[in-house]
Design a protein around this motif. Structure first.
Motif, short mmCIF file in Angstrom:
data_model
loop_
_atom_site.label_atom_id
_atom_site.label_comp_id
_atom_site.label_asym_id
_atom_site.label_seq_id
_atom_site.Cartn_x
_atom_site.Cartn_y
_atom_site.Cartn_z
N THR A 288 -4.66 7.33 -0.12
CA THR A 288 -4.35 5.93 -0.44
C THR A 288 -4.15 5.11 0.83
OG1 THR A 288 -3.28 6.62 -2.50
CG2 THR A 288 -2.77 4.41 -1.70
N VAL B 81 0.84 -1.20 0.00
CA VAL B 81 0.00 0.00 0.00
C VAL B 81 0.87 1.25 0.00
CG1 VAL B 81 -1.68 1.34 1.34
CG2 VAL B 81 -1.97 -1.13 1.09
N ALA C 118 -6.98 2.21 2.74
CA ALA C 118 -6.64 0.83 3.10
C ALA C 118 -6.66 0.62 4.62
CB ALA C 118 -5.25 0.49 2.55
N TYR C 119 -6.23 1.65 5.37
CA TYR C 119 -6.10 1.51 6.83
C TYR C 119 -6.69 2.74 7.52
CZ TYR C 119 -2.84 -2.09 5.33
OH TYR C 119 -2.28 -3.19 4.73
#
Length: 326
Positions: A60, A13, A64-65
């Motif tokens: 980004t 990522v 994802a997190y």
């Protein structure tokens, strides 16, 4: 199977984010004449490219997190979870002054710290499409090639990287003294102007060592892991591991590092909590303060402010770089 195919998911990522930022930077480099430039302080610039690159990195990473924290150069702790054990430490464009002038020496730097220890690191050079990366315990790489620090053992044979002080208030006289002390002992000194990339050059063996003052956590977090995973050492001027918030760093292959620490130790300067209060200012200019910065990054030694004024030079092994201040 290629190294790229077996990367840690969090590192993947980070690489995706770094490449997205690099694409923005490369596009902007084609037309520097229309670039909007602001001055944070004399000789310290921020461009709309820094801000756009940081925005795509944060988007980004948080996509994802979403539960992770963020410590970024331009926005401080404005985004992400405030008290997460995972904190992304981001410099969207290290080497902005080079970028503004069209000098192709700049990079994107992204690190992930967990409970104070940097676990993942990416430094991306968009001009060369060079991707430096590391996962703690799994080695450091440039693209698919494993990195190792140089094997030189004599400082007289060593090529050393450095960075000049450039902000108002920096101690130029102190720097010139240490510059001369190192210069007369080594084979050469170089100053490209992007610290994150300089640290990767130590990991790759292009330099034998590197030192600089005035750096912030986002300048050194990713590079510090890449160096240790390549077999190198990194610390402050007395060789201790609290370099991230001490605004001084020395890194190198083990033998050269030890010799450089001996030269630089007299020039160390302990940063107090009060002096660090201005660290990590967000884009709006309000100081985040050392407490907030430390909580976000999770990487400052709790007793750094209480450190004695004189400290003995010590060697730091790779396995000592864990825990607070690593």
């Amino acid at each position: 199977m290629s190294q790229q195919a077996s990367l840690h998911p969090m590192l993947n990522v980070a690489i995706k984010a770094a490449r997205a930022a690099g694409a923005i930077i490369n596009r902007a480099s084609m037309d520097l004449d229309i670039l909007k430039i602001n001055t944070k302080s004399p000789n310290d610039f921020v461009t709309e490219v820094d801000q756009a690159a940081e925005k795509v990195i944060i988007e980004t990473l948080l996509q994802a997190y979403p539960d992770h924290g963020i410590l970024a150069e331009e926005s401080g702790r404005e985004y992400g979870a405030k008290h997460s054990e995972f904190v992304w430490i981001i410099d969207p464009l290290d080497g902005t002054t080079n970028f503004i002038h069209g000098l192709p020496m700049y990079c994107v730097s992204i690190a992930l710290a967990h409970r104070g220890v940097v676990q993942q690191a990416v430094v991306y050079d968009p001009t060369r499409n060079d991707l430096f990366y590391a996962t703690k315990g799994r080695g450091a790489f440039l693209n698919d090639r494993r990195l190792r620090v140089s094997k030189r053992t004599r400082l007289s044979d060593a090529l050393i990287g450095t960075g000049f002080p450039f902000r108002r208030g920096d101690n130029f006289k102190r720097y010139m003294k240490m510059f001369e002390a190192v210069m007369v002992e080594c084979a050469g000194l170089r100053r490209p102007g992007a610290a994150a990339l300089d640290l990767c050059y130590v990991a790759a063996g292009y330099y034998d060592a590197f030192f600089e003052t005035g750096l912030q956590p986002w300048d050194v977090a990713a590079g510090s892991l890449i160096i240790t995973e390549a077999g190198g050492l990194i610390g402050n001027f007395t060789g201790e591991a609290d370099f991230l918030h001490q605004r001084e760093v020395v890194a190198g292959s083990p033998k050269i590092y030890g010799q450089l620490v001996q030269i630089l130790a007299p020039y160390t300067r302990v940063i107090t909590a009060e002096e660090a209060e201005g660290d990590a200012k967000p884009a709006d200019g309000k100081a985040a303060g050392k407490k907030k910065t430390a909580d976000a990054a999770g990487v400052v030694a709790a007793d750094a402010a209480a450190a004695p004024k004189k400290r003995a030079a010590v060697r730091i092994r790779k396995d000592e770089l864990g825990g607070e201040g690593a």
